[in-house]
Design a protein around this motif. Structure first.
Motif, PDB file in Angstrom:
ATOM      1  N   LEU A 128       0.997  -1.041  -0.079  1.00  4.77           N
ATOM      2  CA  LEU A 128      -0.003  -0.040   0.048  1.00  4.77           C
ATOM      3  C   LEU A 128       0.984   1.218  -0.099  1.00  4.77           C
ATOM      4  O   LEU A 128       1.641   1.446   0.934  1.00  4.77           O
ATOM      5  CB  LEU A 128      -0.684   0.025   1.401  1.00  4.77           C
ATOM      6  N   GLY A 129       1.080   1.934  -1.116  1.00  4.39           N
ATOM      7  CA  GLY A 129       2.029   2.925  -1.222  1.00  4.39           C
ATOM      8  C   GLY A 129       3.379   2.369  -1.059  1.00  4.39           C
ATOM      9  O   GLY A 129       3.626   1.240  -1.745  1.00  4.39           O
ATOM     10  N   ASP A 130       4.167   2.767  -0.069  1.00  8.76           N
ATOM     11  CA  ASP A 130       5.424   2.220   0.236  1.00  8.76           C
ATOM     12  C   ASP A 130       5.424   1.367   1.336  1.00  8.76           C
ATOM     13  O   ASP A 130       6.657   1.243   1.689  1.00  8.76           O
ATOM     14  CB  ASP A 130       6.348   3.598   0.357  1.00  8.76           C
ATOM     15  N   VAL A 131       4.451   0.908   1.580  1.00  6.51           N
ATOM     16  CA  VAL A 131       4.301   0.231   2.803  1.00  6.51           C
ATOM     17  C   VAL A 131       3.909  -1.464   2.397  1.00  6.51           C
ATOM     18  O   VAL A 131       3.005  -1.389   1.888  1.00  6.51           O
ATOM     19  CB  VAL A 131       3.469   0.516   4.060  1.00  6.51           C
ATOM     20  N   THR A 132       4.543  -2.340   3.053  1.00  4.80           N
ATOM     21  CA  THR A 132       4.125  -3.598   2.957  1.00  4.80           C
ATOM     22  C   THR A 132       3.193  -4.070   3.899  1.00  4.80           C
ATOM     23  O   THR A 132       3.274  -4.051   5.023  1.00  4.80           O
ATOM     24  CB  THR A 132       5.290  -4.673   2.898  1.00  4.80           C
ATOM     25  N   ILE A 133       1.964  -4.512   3.479  1.00  6.42           N
ATOM     26  CA  ILE A 133       0.851  -5.023   4.387  1.00  6.42           C
ATOM     27  C   ILE A 133       1.460  -6.399   4.996  1.00  6.42           C
ATOM     28  O   ILE A 133       1.858  -7.287   4.362  1.00  6.42           O
ATOM     29  CB  ILE A 133      -0.382  -5.249   3.666  1.00  6.42           C
ATOM     30  N   ARG A 134       1.290  -6.341   6.451  1.00  7.22           N
ATOM     31  CA  ARG A 134       1.802  -7.728   6.947  1.00  7.22           C
ATOM     32  C   ARG A 134       0.483  -8.131   7.567  1.00  7.22           C
ATOM     33  O   ARG A 134      -0.338  -7.595   8.175  1.00  7.22           O
ATOM     34  CB  ARG A 134       2.852  -7.255   8.221  1.00  7.22           C
ATOM     35  N   GLY A 135       0.835  -9.547   8.127  1.00  5.82           N
ATOM     36  CA  GLY A 135      -0.496 -10.251   8.735  1.00  5.82           C
ATOM     37  C   GLY A 135      -0.400  -9.808  10.201  1.00  5.82           C
ATOM     38  O   GLY A 135       0.430  -9.415  10.812  1.00  5.82           O
ATOM     39  N   GLU A 136      -1.836 -10.358  10.535  1.00  2.87           N
ATOM     40  CA  GLU A 136      -2.047 -10.151  12.005  1.00  2.87           C
ATOM     41  C   GLU A 136      -1.063 -10.732  12.920  1.00  2.87           C
ATOM     42  O   GLU A 136      -0.830 -10.087  14.051  1.00  2.87           O
ATOM     43  CB  GLU A 136      -3.564 -10.497  12.188  1.00  2.87           C
ATOM     44  N   HIS A 137      -0.470 -11.857  12.467  1.00  4.41           N
ATOM     45  CA  HIS A 137       0.459 -12.555  13.685  1.00  4.41           C
ATOM     46  C   HIS A 137       1.575 -11.808  13.861  1.00  4.41           C
ATOM     47  O   HIS A 137       2.438 -12.104  14.654  1.00  4.41           O
ATOM     48  CB  HIS A 137       0.631 -13.988  13.015  1.00  4.41           C
ATOM     49  N   GLU A 138       1.980 -10.727  12.933  1.00  6.63           N
ATOM     50  CA  GLU A 138       3.325 -10.183  13.147  1.00  6.63           C
ATOM     51  C   GLU A 138       2.880  -8.830  13.708  1.00  6.63           C
ATOM     52  O   GLU A 138       3.855  -7.886  13.975  1.00  6.63           O
ATOM     53  CB  GLU A 138       3.735  -9.516  11.682  1.00  6.63           C
ATOM     54  N   LEU A 139       1.710  -8.459  14.328  1.00  3.87           N
ATOM     55  CA  LEU A 139       1.252  -7.203  15.125  1.00  3.87           C
ATOM     56  C   LEU A 139       2.476  -6.717  16.075  1.00  3.87           C
ATOM     57  O   LEU A 139       2.963  -5.843  15.806  1.00  3.87           O
ATOM     58  CB  LEU A 139       0.036  -7.627  15.640  1.00  3.87           C
ATOM     59  N   GLU A 140       2.679  -7.684  17.070  1.00  5.37           N
ATOM     60  CA  GLU A 140       3.771  -7.193  18.137  1.00  5.37           C
ATOM     61  C   GLU A 140       4.868  -6.943  17.640  1.00  5.37           C
ATOM     62  O   GLU A 140       5.579  -5.939  17.762  1.00  5.37           O
ATOM     63  CB  GLU A 140       3.616  -8.581  18.991  1.00  5.37           C
ATOM     64  N   SER A 141       5.439  -7.720  16.847  1.00  3.77           N
ATOM     65  CA  SER A 141       6.679  -7.609  16.313  1.00  3.77           C
ATOM     66  C   SER A 141       6.780  -6.318  15.383  1.00  3.77           C
ATOM     67  O   SER A 141       7.872  -5.517  15.266  1.00  3.77           O
ATOM     68  CB  SER A 141       7.396  -8.770  15.386  1.00  3.77           C
ATOM     69  N   ALA A 142       5.772  -6.070  14.647  1.00  5.00           N
ATOM     70  CA  ALA A 142       5.834  -4.899  13.810  1.00  5.00           C
ATOM     71  C   ALA A 142       5.847  -3.625  14.446  1.00  5.00           C
ATOM     72  O   ALA A 142       6.451  -2.437  14.492  1.00  5.00           O
ATOM     73  CB  ALA A 142       4.456  -4.758  12.860  1.00  5.00           C
ATOM     74  N   LEU A 143       4.798  -3.593  15.567  1.00  5.81           N
ATOM     75  CA  LEU A 143       4.732  -2.493  16.352  1.00  5.81           C
ATOM     76  C   LEU A 143       6.187  -2.064  17.031  1.00  5.81           C
ATOM     77  O   LEU A 143       6.446  -1.029  17.171  1.00  5.81           O
ATOM     78  CB  LEU A 143       3.724  -2.783  17.551  1.00  5.81           C
TER      79      LEU A 143
END
Lengths: 212, 212
Positions: A128-143
């Motif tokens: 989405l634009g310059d950001v890669t959409i990640r799955g819900e399971h990656e929530l904590e690590s992404a934050l």
DNA sequence: TCCTGTTTGTGAAACTGTTCACAAGTGGAA
DNA sequence: TTCCACTTGTGAACAGTTTCACAAACAGGA
């Protein structure tokens, strides 16, 4: 004479956003000073209200002259926390989430959406634009990895609470909620709700009254 | 014992929308009665608040039992003006306008978007769902022909005021504004503003305080 | 320097919304 | 019938917000 030590009423803070918008217009037009009455007229409020609001920040108007546009702009930016970049995670890349993502004024104000989470397998891994959409399971690590300051919730009501519980557990202290549900979260987490149904229904209430 | 003749506080009306949402959930779950405390817990408020709010509508709770879900649902629908269809015109078929148009809950609540206006020549004549997008020059005739009750503004700030002036002149008495500008309009026209920047900035203010 | 017109900053008053606290109903059990 | 546990409806206290009103400050001109 009211200084930074005191808490600022929420109603006033919300008006600061509006004042700032108008001041930026004035700045672009080359206007150097502005009186409370002018700001009031532009913002649909009263001169006394504007002066009272600004008095929470100190006193830097000049009697007889008004406020320095440049100075006031700076002060309001500071108070609203717009002098630094905020890293934002967007939960939900549906229609509303996508529209929010593409809303340009965010970035101009220092809100950078660095993280997008969605649980649709068809979307995970796409951009989405310059950001890669990640799955819900990656929530904590992404934050954590993206050092997120603030989360925007744009997922269906049914999954919002569970997701936000995880967000809060991950240490996030500010949530902007677009899901049509009342989120319950600890008192030390700032929450703002945006609901078009609530606004629409308050309008139809007004209309229905008019009809009687 | 407070009856329909009195004006209902705006804050209460906005909570009615939320209560109604929860009541509909309860109705689906087959729950027949609900106490103020239950509604409060669901809505993030207090039992006293719920009772005070509902007291503006009359008194139809049963002491010891709570409120009849079916009855309360009906009363709230009535007060919120949801027992009739409202004909809505959408001004602006950009990203935000389009997202609003496709938001299904509108229709379920009786808000029918029957008119879409945009000034992009590339869009005029094309369809958004089952509605044909019309040009700005057709604004007045479209509002009249479609017997519009309510207008949603989703155009750029720069053109919003001029457009809304025409809308008001055409007799519309309710406006939901998504444009990032404060619209000025007569006192007898109901206006609600939805601004993500205001909400976001109030959050970043809270965060900035936290940091100090 | 003095006067005039303008505008701020702020206590006090008025208003609006929220919370408290409790008398008064209600259904069900004994 | 009486009692009990529960819950409403609502005045009164409280808290928050807006409006009022005016002394004090300032710029600019005479």
């Amino acid at each position: 004479m009211n200084s930074f030590t005191n808490r600022i009423p929420d109603a006033a803070v919300r008006r600061f956003s509006l004042y700032l918008r108008y001041l930026e217009d004035f700045e672009r037009s080359g206007i150097r000073n502005v009186a409370s009455g002018v700001l009031a007229e532009r913002g649909g409020t009263t001169a006394a209200q504007v002066r009272k609001d600004l008095s929470f920040l100190g006193s830097f108007g000049k009697r007889g002259l008004g406020y320095s546009v440049a100075e006031l702009t700076g002060v309001l930016r500071g108070v609203l926390g717009l002098d630094s970049v905020w890293r934002v995670a967007l939960l939900g890349a549906g229609r509303i989430g996508t529209a929010l993502f593409r809303y340009e004024p965010f970035r101009a104000r220092g809100f950078h959406i660095t993280t997008v989470i969605d649980n649709d397998p068809g979307k995970i891994g796409t951009r989405l634009g310059d950001v890669t959409i990640r799955g819900e399971h990656e929530l904590e690590s992404a934050l954590q990895d993206d050092r997120t300051d603030l989360v925007i919730v744009a997922v269906p009501a049914a999954v919002a609470q569970a997701l936000v519980d995880r967000v809060v557990a991950a240490g996030i202290r500010a949530v902007l909620n677009y899901a049509p549900t009342q989120l319950r979260l600890p008192g030390d987490v700032a929450l703002r709700n945006v609901s078009m149904m609530v606004e629409l229904e308050s309008l139809s209430h007004a209309l229905a009254r008019l009809r009687r």
